[in-house]
Design an enzyme around this catalytic site. Structure first.
Site, mmCIF file in Angstrom:
data_model
loop_
_atom_site.group_PDB
_atom_site.id
_atom_site.type_symbol
_atom_site.label_atom_id
_atom_site.label_comp_id
_atom_site.label_asym_id
_atom_site.label_seq_id
_atom_site.Cartn_x
_atom_site.Cartn_y
_atom_site.Cartn_z
ATOM 1 N N ILE A 183 1.405 19.342 -9.195
ATOM 2 C CA ILE A 183 0.001 19.016 -8.927
ATOM 3 C C ILE A 183 -0.534 19.887 -7.797
ATOM 4 C CG2 ILE A 183 -1.577 17.184 -8.169
ATOM 5 C CD1 ILE A 183 0.237 15.219 -9.763
ATOM 6 N N ASP A 202 5.545 23.126 2.268
ATOM 7 C CA ASP A 202 6.475 22.538 1.301
ATOM 8 C C ASP A 202 7.841 23.129 1.613
ATOM 9 O OD1 ASP A 202 8.126 22.005 -0.940
ATOM 10 O OD2 ASP A 202 6.370 21.765 -2.223
ATOM 11 N N ALA A 262 -1.478 11.107 -3.979
ATOM 12 C CA ALA A 262 -0.028 11.054 -4.252
ATOM 13 C C ALA A 262 0.446 9.591 -4.230
ATOM 14 C CB ALA A 262 0.713 11.922 -3.250
ATOM 15 N N ARG A 263 0.951 9.132 -3.112
ATOM 16 C CA ARG A 263 1.350 7.728 -2.968
ATOM 17 C C ARG A 263 0.996 7.281 -1.554
ATOM 18 N NH1 ARG A 263 1.374 7.683 -7.630
ATOM 19 N NH2 ARG A 263 3.020 7.138 -9.108
ATOM 20 N N ASP A 287 -6.918 7.632 -3.415
ATOM 21 C CA ASP A 287 -6.834 7.066 -4.767
ATOM 22 C C ASP A 287 -5.720 6.034 -4.848
ATOM 23 O OD1 ASP A 287 -7.447 6.915 -7.590
ATOM 24 O OD2 ASP A 287 -5.536 7.947 -7.938
ATOM 25 N N GLU A 292 -1.730 -2.592 -4.231
ATOM 26 C CA GLU A 292 -2.660 -2.374 -5.347
ATOM 27 C C GLU A 292 -2.604 -3.596 -6.250
ATOM 28 O OE1 GLU A 292 -2.007 1.386 -7.275
ATOM 29 O OE2 GLU A 292 -2.175 2.505 -5.433
ATOM 30 N N HIS A 311 -6.522 4.033 -8.024
ATOM 31 C CA HIS A 311 -5.352 4.705 -8.618
ATOM 32 C C HIS A 311 -5.656 5.164 -10.048
ATOM 33 C CE1 HIS A 311 -0.691 4.933 -8.394
ATOM 34 N NE2 HIS A 311 -1.176 5.938 -9.105
HETATM 35 N N1 LIG Z 1 -2.838 9.189 -8.405
HETATM 36 C C1 LIG Z 1 -2.255 9.298 -9.581
HETATM 37 O O1 LIG Z 1 -2.723 8.752 -10.576
HETATM 38 C C2 LIG Z 1 -1.020 10.159 -9.720
HETATM 39 C C3 LIG Z 1 -0.621 10.605 -10.988
HETATM 40 C C4 LIG Z 1 0.501 11.438 -11.077
HETATM 41 C C5 LIG Z 1 1.230 11.768 -9.937
HETATM 42 N N2 LIG Z 1 0.825 11.289 -8.741
HETATM 43 C C6 LIG Z 1 1.570 11.642 -7.500
HETATM 44 O O2 LIG Z 1 1.256 12.994 -7.140
HETATM 45 C C7 LIG Z 1 2.315 13.483 -6.300
HETATM 46 C C8 LIG Z 1 2.693 14.894 -6.700
HETATM 47 O O3 LIG Z 1 3.247 14.880 -8.021
HETATM 48 P P1 LIG Z 1 3.921 16.202 -8.648
HETATM 49 O O4 LIG Z 1 4.153 15.945 -10.095
HETATM 50 O O5 LIG Z 1 3.163 17.396 -8.211
HETATM 51 O O6 LIG Z 1 5.330 16.170 -7.870
HETATM 52 P P2 LIG Z 1 6.380 17.357 -7.721
HETATM 53 O O7 LIG Z 1 7.723 16.712 -7.592
HETATM 54 O O8 LIG Z 1 6.160 18.412 -8.740
HETATM 55 O O9 LIG Z 1 5.956 17.990 -6.309
HETATM 56 C C9 LIG Z 1 6.251 17.425 -5.091
HETATM 57 C C10 LIG Z 1 6.417 18.572 -4.103
HETATM 58 O O10 LIG Z 1 6.581 18.016 -2.806
HETATM 59 C C11 LIG Z 1 7.497 18.830 -2.129
HETATM 60 N N3 LIG Z 1 8.053 18.144 -0.965
HETATM 61 C C12 LIG Z 1 9.205 17.437 -0.866
HETATM 62 N N4 LIG Z 1 9.374 17.001 0.408
HETATM 63 C C13 LIG Z 1 8.285 17.432 1.093
HETATM 64 C C14 LIG Z 1 7.899 17.305 2.448
HETATM 65 N N5 LIG Z 1 8.630 16.654 3.332
HETATM 66 N N6 LIG Z 1 6.724 17.876 2.824
HETATM 67 C C15 LIG Z 1 5.961 18.565 1.937
HETATM 68 N N7 LIG Z 1 6.302 18.721 0.633
HETATM 69 C C16 LIG Z 1 7.443 18.158 0.230
HETATM 70 C C17 LIG Z 1 8.528 19.204 -3.157
HETATM 71 O O11 LIG Z 1 9.254 20.371 -2.761
HETATM 72 C C18 LIG Z 1 7.644 19.446 -4.381
HETATM 73 O O12 LIG Z 1 7.281 20.821 -4.479
HETATM 74 C C19 LIG Z 1 3.444 12.460 -6.399
HETATM 75 O O13 LIG Z 1 3.442 11.638 -5.250
HETATM 76 C C20 LIG Z 1 3.083 11.623 -7.603
HETATM 77 O O14 LIG Z 1 3.602 10.308 -7.512
HETATM 78 C C21 LIG Z 1 -0.265 10.503 -8.595
#
Ligand SMILES: NC(=O)c1ccc[n+]([C@@H]2O[C@H](COP(=O)([O-])OP(=O)(O)OC[C@H]3O[C@@H](n4cnc5c(N)ncnc54)[C@H](O)[C@@H]3O)[C@@H](O)[C@H]2O)c1
Length: 347
Positions: A183, A202, A262-263, A287, A292, A311
């Site tokens: 993302i 990252d 994210a979360r 979001d 929730e 969300h």
């Molecule tokens: N709001 C929503 O509806 C929704 C939907 C889908 C995903 N999400 C959330 O979006 C977020 C990103 O998802 P994604 O698929 O891109 O995940 P992903 O696993 O592809 O990417 C996460 C990235 O975070 C990096 N990371 C790990 N530790 C870190 C740190 N300490 N500091 C900075 N970066 C760090 C990792 O190296 C990785 O590149 C997740 O939290 C996921 O739960 C939310």
């Protein structure tokens, strides 16, 4: 004969998973065994189960009834978010892979999979919608879109807002991305297209895989110091829980914003509330929430410098129903090439 076990739940039914399985390219007949994991719950109640598994992993919830006996001879296991526990993996004697039609893999005991050399393959079903929504939240919060709408519905034509001293075009902000995974990268791509200066932190990102995207990698403290808009795209793990705390928030400029799709658990709730109340940062768009749905008396509801959504960043009509078919495409690719970009482990 390939024996495939599918575990459906309240969001992705076992029927859909079974239909998708029949599109697997294998040269043998396929026998599908269907199992359920809280498939009869309403979406809101099921969200509770998702929270439990995201917070506690595969061992924090009960597994599907009757599955252990069947797993011993299964070749493939396909799930949405049903737990794949240590015991399940240890029982399986013939498992060639586990497929999950979501991005997160908190529900799968990866250590046990690694020990038994069982590949886990996932799909990112809603990265594009979340990236779009993130940009929407950036604009909504910095330009008061949701607030203006809210006031008009209350019969008020408001022109002045708490962030008036800081209002500028998106391209005049430096955006900081915390996390450059699926993302984060799509958000970066969009921001590059809009000519926005982007920095990121990252610890695990592979510079080679950034495909000519324009971003400067900086240290964590610098990210918070330099960003006008700080957007969070890491996953919630033991290592990232409450990562965004007082220390980092206090490094931010007074005119800066936090965006979180994210979360919620990545941010220390109390610390964010404090800086927003004080106006130590200009605002936040969230979001995701710590509980929730949000409680009626939640402190964030009383702030005039937040934009809140329920969300919904990843919710588009096709994301979840299409996910088993996306997974099958990825699995067919894996079966053909014996490797995949979507391998979670054993890369
Ligand atoms: N709001 C929503 O509806 C929704 C939907 C889908 C995903 N999400 C959330 O979006 C977020 C990103 O998802 P994604 O698929 O891109 O995940 P992903 O696993 O592809 O990417 C996460 C990235 O975070 C990096 N990371 C790990 N530790 C870190 C740190 N300490 N500091 C900075 N970066 C760090 C990792 O190296 C990785 O590149 C997740 O939290 C996921 O739960 C939310």
């Amino acid at each position: 004969m390939k024996k495939v076990i599918v575990i459906g739940d309240a969001l992705v039914s076992s029927e859909t998973l079974e239909r998708a399985v029949h599109q697997l390219n294998v040269n043998e007949p396929i026998e599908v065994k269907r199992f359920e994991w809280y498939s009869n719950l309403e979406k809101e109640q099921f969200q509770e189960k998702i929270f439990q598994i995201e917070a506690g992993g595969s061992e924090a919830v009960k597994i599907s009834e009757g599955i252990i006996g069947e797993l011993e001879t299964a070749n493939y296991l396909l799930v949405h978010i049903a737990p794949v526990s240590k015991k399940m993996i240890e029982t399986a004697q013939k498992l060639e892979f586990i497929g999950t039609c979501r991005g997160g893999t908190e529900h799968i005991h990866l250590e046990a999979c690694n020990r038994k050399e069982i590949p886990v393959i996932h799909v990112i079903r809603n990265a594009e919608p979340v990236a779009d929504f993130t940009l929407g939240l950036m604009l909504a919060e910095t330009r008061n879109i949701a607030r203006s709408h809210y006031y008009i519905k209350q019969g008020q034509w408001v022109k002045g807002f708490a962030n008036d001293p800081y209002k500028k075009a998106l391209s005049q902000h430096t955006v900081g991305l915390l996390g450059l995974g699926y993302i984060g990268k799509l958000v970066l791509k969009r921001l590059n297209g809009l000519g926005v200066n982007v920095i990121a932190y990252d610890p695990y990102v592979d510079i080679e895989k950034l495909d000519n995207l324009n971003v400067k990698l900086v240290e964590l403290n610098e990210l918070f110091r330099q960003s006008d808009i700080l957007s969070i795209h890491a996953r919630l793990t033991n290592g990232t829980a409450n990562l965004v705390n007082k220390h980092l928030l206090r490094l931010m400029k007074p005119g800066s914003y936090i965006i979180n799709t994210a979360r919620a658990g990545l941010i220390d709730r109390k610390d964010l509330l404090e800086v927003l109340k004080e106006g130590a940062i200009a605002g936040a768009a969230l979001d995701v929430s710590w509980t929730e749905p949000l409680e009626d008396n939640d402190d964030f509801l009383s702030l005039d410098n937040v934009t809140l959504t329920s969300h919904i960043a990843g919710d588009t009509v096709d994301a979840i129903p299409r996910s088993p078919y996306l997974l099958i495409d990825v699995l067919n690719d894996y079966l053909k090439n014996n490797t995949s970009d979507m391998l979670v482990n054993m890369k």
